[in-house]
Design a protein around this motif. Structure first.
Motif, PDB file in Angstrom:
ATOM      1  N   ILE A 123       0.852  -1.173   0.000  1.00 39.64           N
ATOM      2  CA  ILE A 123       0.000   0.000   0.000  1.00 39.64           C
ATOM      3  C   ILE A 123       0.896   1.234   0.000  1.00 39.64           C
ATOM      4  CG2 ILE A 123      -1.882   1.144   1.235  1.00 39.64           C
ATOM      5  CD1 ILE A 123      -2.502  -1.536   2.556  1.00 39.64           C
ATOM      6  N   GLU A 124       0.390   2.350  -0.473  1.00 33.79           N
ATOM      7  CA  GLU A 124       1.169   3.580  -0.582  1.00 33.79           C
ATOM      8  C   GLU A 124       1.852   3.932   0.737  1.00 33.79           C
ATOM      9  OE1 GLU A 124       0.381   8.344  -1.415  1.00 33.79           O
ATOM     10  OE2 GLU A 124      -1.250   6.900  -1.521  1.00 33.79           O
ATOM     11  N   ALA A 125       3.115   4.331   0.642  1.00 37.56           N
ATOM     12  CA  ALA A 125       3.897   4.658   1.833  1.00 37.56           C
ATOM     13  C   ALA A 125       3.484   6.013   2.395  1.00 37.56           C
ATOM     14  CB  ALA A 125       5.383   4.669   1.491  1.00 37.56           C
ATOM     15  N   GLN A 126       3.719   6.193   3.699  1.00 41.37           N
ATOM     16  CA  GLN A 126       3.490   7.471   4.370  1.00 41.37           C
ATOM     17  C   GLN A 126       4.808   7.957   4.957  1.00 41.37           C
ATOM     18  OE1 GLN A 126      -1.065   7.627   5.816  1.00 41.37           O
ATOM     19  NE2 GLN A 126       0.262   6.552   7.214  1.00 41.37           N
ATOM     20  N   GLN A 127       5.032   9.274   4.866  1.00 41.37           N
ATOM     21  CA  GLN A 127       6.272   9.861   5.354  1.00 41.37           C
ATOM     22  C   GLN A 127       5.990  10.774   6.543  1.00 41.37           C
ATOM     23  OE1 GLN A 127       8.268  11.810   2.107  1.00 41.37           O
ATOM     24  NE2 GLN A 127       8.830   9.886   1.110  1.00 41.37           N
ATOM     25  N   TYR A 128       6.982  10.835   7.461  1.00 44.51           N
ATOM     26  CA  TYR A 128       6.842  11.645   8.672  1.00 44.51           C
ATOM     27  C   TYR A 128       8.128  12.436   8.879  1.00 44.51           C
ATOM     28  CZ  TYR A 128       3.112   8.268   9.432  1.00 44.51           C
ATOM     29  OH  TYR A 128       1.997   7.470   9.270  1.00 44.51           O
ATOM     30  N   SER A 129       8.013  13.738   8.784  1.00 47.33           N
ATOM     31  CA  SER A 129       9.167  14.602   9.031  1.00 47.33           C
ATOM     32  C   SER A 129       8.666  15.944   9.552  1.00 47.33           C
ATOM     33  CB  SER A 129       9.996  14.810   7.758  1.00 47.33           C
ATOM     34  OG  SER A 129       9.245  15.493   6.773  1.00 47.33           O
ATOM     35  N   TYR A 130       9.505  16.590  10.358  1.00 44.85           N
ATOM     36  CA  TYR A 130       9.135  17.874  10.956  1.00 44.85           C
ATOM     37  C   TYR A 130      10.299  18.834  10.818  1.00 44.85           C
ATOM     38  CZ  TYR A 130       5.681  14.804  13.104  1.00 44.85           C
ATOM     39  OH  TYR A 130       4.700  13.878  13.304  1.00 44.85           O
ATOM     40  N   THR A 131       9.985  20.071  10.455  1.00 44.78           N
ATOM     41  CA  THR A 131      11.020  21.088  10.349  1.00 44.78           C
ATOM     42  C   THR A 131      11.507  21.452  11.751  1.00 44.78           C
ATOM     43  OG1 THR A 131       9.335  22.825  10.377  1.00 44.78           O
ATOM     44  CG2 THR A 131      10.052  22.003   8.220  1.00 44.78           C
ATOM     45  N   GLU A 132      12.710  22.030  11.823  1.00 46.21           N
ATOM     46  CA  GLU A 132      13.293  22.370  13.123  1.00 46.21           C
ATOM     47  C   GLU A 132      12.445  23.384  13.877  1.00 46.21           C
ATOM     48  OE1 GLU A 132      15.998  21.201  14.932  1.00 46.21           O
ATOM     49  OE2 GLU A 132      15.720  19.598  13.473  1.00 46.21           O
ATOM     50  N   ASP A 133      11.808  24.319  13.152  1.00 45.35           N
ATOM     51  CA  ASP A 133      11.002  25.321  13.849  1.00 45.35           C
ATOM     52  C   ASP A 133       9.719  24.731  14.423  1.00 45.35           C
ATOM     53  OD1 ASP A 133       9.845  24.905  11.341  1.00 45.35           O
ATOM     54  OD2 ASP A 133       9.003  26.929  11.287  1.00 45.35           O
ATOM     55  N   ARG A 134       9.356  23.549  13.981  1.00 47.68           N
ATOM     56  CA  ARG A 134       8.183  22.860  14.511  1.00 47.68           C
ATOM     57  C   ARG A 134       8.533  22.019  15.752  1.00 47.68           C
ATOM     58  NH1 ARG A 134       3.815  19.821  12.339  1.00 47.68           N
ATOM     59  NH2 ARG A 134       2.992  18.602  14.080  1.00 47.68           N
ATOM     60  N   LYS A 135       9.807  21.653  15.890  1.00 50.39           N
ATOM     61  CA  LYS A 135      10.202  20.801  17.004  1.00 50.39           C
ATOM     62  C   LYS A 135      10.249  21.594  18.314  1.00 50.39           C
ATOM     63  CE  LYS A 135      12.711  17.324  14.344  1.00 50.39           C
ATOM     64  NZ  LYS A 135      13.989  16.588  14.174  1.00 50.39           N
ATOM     65  N   ILE A 136      10.202  20.860  19.416  1.00 44.67           N
ATOM     66  CA  ILE A 136      10.080  21.456  20.746  1.00 44.67           C
ATOM     67  C   ILE A 136      11.441  21.486  21.429  1.00 44.67           C
ATOM     68  CG2 ILE A 136       8.906  21.281  22.975  1.00 44.67           C
ATOM     69  CD1 ILE A 136       6.732  19.670  21.568  1.00 44.67           C
ATOM     70  N   GLY A 137      11.787  22.641  21.983  1.00 49.32           N
ATOM     71  CA  GLY A 137      13.054  22.790  22.694  1.00 49.32           C
ATOM     72  C   GLY A 137      12.905  22.515  24.178  1.00 49.32           C
ATOM     73  N   ILE A 138      13.906  22.946  24.947  1.00 47.76           N
ATOM     74  CA  ILE A 138      13.916  22.668  26.387  1.00 47.76           C
ATOM     75  C   ILE A 138      12.751  23.351  27.084  1.00 47.76           C
ATOM     76  CG2 ILE A 138      15.197  23.039  28.529  1.00 47.76           C
ATOM     77  CD1 ILE A 138      17.780  22.694  26.929  1.00 47.76           C
ATOM     78  N   THR A 139      12.521  24.632  26.787  1.00 49.51           N
ATOM     79  CA  THR A 139      11.424  25.351  27.441  1.00 49.51           C
ATOM     80  C   THR A 139      10.078  24.709  27.126  1.00 49.51           C
ATOM     81  OG1 THR A 139      12.657  27.433  27.318  1.00 49.51           O
ATOM     82  CG2 THR A 139      10.283  27.581  27.680  1.00 49.51           C
TER      83      THR A 139
END
Length: 533
Positions: free
Chosen positions: A32-48
């Motif tokens: 079945i068609e593949a699904q991809q998962y990626s997130y840009t750095e500005d979307r990721k969560i930092g320490i705060t």
């Protein structure tokens, strides 16, 4: 049943590749068609953001309501405060166990990954047991309803969990799910802001408590700290005993629950190992101090009989006894309602990621749909699972013991899960398991104490309490029996999903999870024919 491709990340989990013995050759497979998962750095969560992700789940209804039941169970101010300190210490022990696992396996999913690393056979049995607890009981109904009740309390109306409060509760969880589904960055920003609100509210309670101790209150001195460790009985409180203390400690641990929240979303953290190792201790240390001082504040301004019967509006009574019925006093419960909203935002954010991880393994019906990040690169479908279960719990049971029973049920199976995770870590360390390395090491006494505490919390609810066996509106043994039954249901689901249904249908869905050179996760679902007896 899902299989893993051997990649740098999955190798850390220790999963083996290859099909099971009942699969037929790949000529009968269809992809079945593949699904991809990626997130840009500005979307990721930092320490705060990670601090507030943990803090928002930890500070929900608990500290604004649980002190009532803790004192009612113990009948002692001093013992109540000691139990809160013990709860914080046990939370740090649990954090140590989860840090070792999380830094060794920096992937979203929390306990799912840790159980799979240790309990490899039968494959995914432990995962399905966890899924039963997290999907069926990992709802946000308690904090959503508290949101509704505090909003009504702020308007000057003290009402139980009727339909007005439940309607506001549904609005609360709907806002959280829609925001995370359509505007994920704003969802993260909002729970950061609400996390600040939580800290400000608790600091306000703490300093107001110091003022109450100095005599600045609108009620007579309750003298709650006179002979603080004396066990007293009164209107709705007192008695103590092993059963009461175990339930009190269970409720306190529930109030601390959420310290593992960042482990569910490690794939979406910036520099996950560094971020987790800094954010988690900061959040838990701060919350423990605030919890103990907030309890001191409550005892400084609320008489024992009122505190024992206050249920979810402990903070509301505190504000009224210190500030009266002024506009300021009415506005403070509204801020507590915002705190509940922050909890719902944090819980729905993290639990949706766990639901999505289960779907990525092909362990849910229509897994490809539930694992999808479409259309806004957010797990809207998995968020919907969380929403629908929360709403069902809000509208189905009647008010009173039945509703309280369901809402409080989540924590008890969690003691079993945490016990198995901790026992697994002890096993890995004791046997010096191949490829087991982590930047963090949990010393054996810490693991043993945390394991024993979870065994205690799992066993003691089966012990008959002193007095009535139906004090909560149902026989005491129903709570642990139903909790264990939920876990057993996960085992039954595993048997049907991985053994029975494939035999009936002649095929099963297998999920291949790989990572390309850029770090993007790719999940391909294959229809694999299985042998029929």
């Amino acid at each position: 049943m899902a299989e893993h491709a051997k990649t740098p990340l999955t190798a850390e989990v220790g999963q083996k590749t290859g099909g099971s013995e009942d699969e037929v050759p790949t000529d009968n497979e269809s992809t079945i068609e593949a699904q991809q998962y990626s997130y840009t750095e500005d979307r990721k969560i930092g320490i705060t953001g990670s601090v507030f992700l943990i803090l928002n789940k930890m500070i929900g209804t608990g500290i604004f309501s649980t002190p009532s039941s803790i004192f009612a169970a113990t009948g002692s101010v001093g013992i109540s405060l000691m139990l809160w300190v013990i709860g914080g210490l046990l939370t740090f022990f649990g954090l140590s166990v989860f840090l070792e696992f999380g830094l060794a396996i920096p992937r979203s999913g929390g306990e799912k990954n840790y159980l799979e690393r240790v309990y490899r056979r039968p494959r995914y049995l432990a995962t399905c047991v966890l899924a039963s607890q997290m999907i069926l009981l990992g709802f946000s109904s308690g904090n959503s309803l508290a949101f509704g009740r505090y909003i009504l309390f702020a308007s000057g109306r003290e009402v139980p969990d009727g339909w007005e409060a439940r309607g506001l509760a549904i609005l609360c969880v709907t806002i959280a799910v829609v925001l995370h589904s359509t505007l994920p960055k704003w969802g993260i920003r909002l729970f950061n802001v609400l996390g600040i609100f939580k800290v400000v509210i608790l600091l306000f309670i703490v300093f107001a408590g110091f003022a109450a101790l100095a005599g600045h209150r609108l009620v007579p001195n309750p003298h709650n700290f006179d002979n603080a460790f004396k066990i007293e009985t009164g209107d709705g409180y007192g008695g103590g005993g092993a059963y009461a203390y175990s339930n009190a400690l269970l409720n306190i641990i529930y109030s601390y629950k959420g310290w593992e929240n960042a482990n569910y979303v490690l794939s979406e953290l910036k520099h996950p190992r560094k971020t987790l190792s800094i954010a988690a201790p900061l959040a838990i240390g701060g919350v423990t101090i605030l919890y103990v001082l907030a309890n001191v504040a409550y005892f400084a301004a609320i008489p024992k009989s009122d505190l024992a019967k206050s249920e979810v509006i402990v903070a509301g009574l505190f504000f009224r006894n210190v500030f009266g019925k002024s506009a300021a006093a009415r506005s403070l419960p509204a801020f507590v309602a915002l705190s509940n909203l922050g909890n719902v935002l944090a819980v729905s954010f993290a639990h949706a990621r766990l639901n999505q991880e289960l779907a990525k393994e092909g362990l849910l019906p229509f897994s490809r749909f539930w694992a999808s990040n479409r259309p806004f690169n957010a797990p809207a479908a998995s968020l919907f699972i969380h929403w629908i279960v929360t709403v069902i719990v809000l509208v189905a049971p009647p008010a009173g013991p039945a509703y309280n029973f369901i809402v409080n049920l989540y924590t008890y199976p969690g003691s079993w899960i945490n016990g198995f995770v901790t026992a697994g870590l002890i096993y890995l360390q004791w046997t010096k398991a191949e490829n087991w390395t982590s930047p963090w090491h949990t010393f054996l006494p810490i693991s043993v104490i945390y394991l024993l505490s979870n065994i205690f919390l799992a066993i003691v609810p089966f012990i008959p309490p002193e007095g009535s066996w139906n004090a909560d509106g149902y026989p005491y043994y129903v709570f642990p029996v139903v909790g264990v039954a939920v876990l057993i249901l996960g085992g039954v689901y595993w048997a049907f999903w991985t053994k029975v249904f494939p035999r009936i249908g002649g095929y099963k869905i297998v999920a291949d999870r790989t990572f390309d050179e850029s770090g993007t996760e790719v999940v391909r679902y294959r229809k694999v024919a299985v042998k029929k007896d």
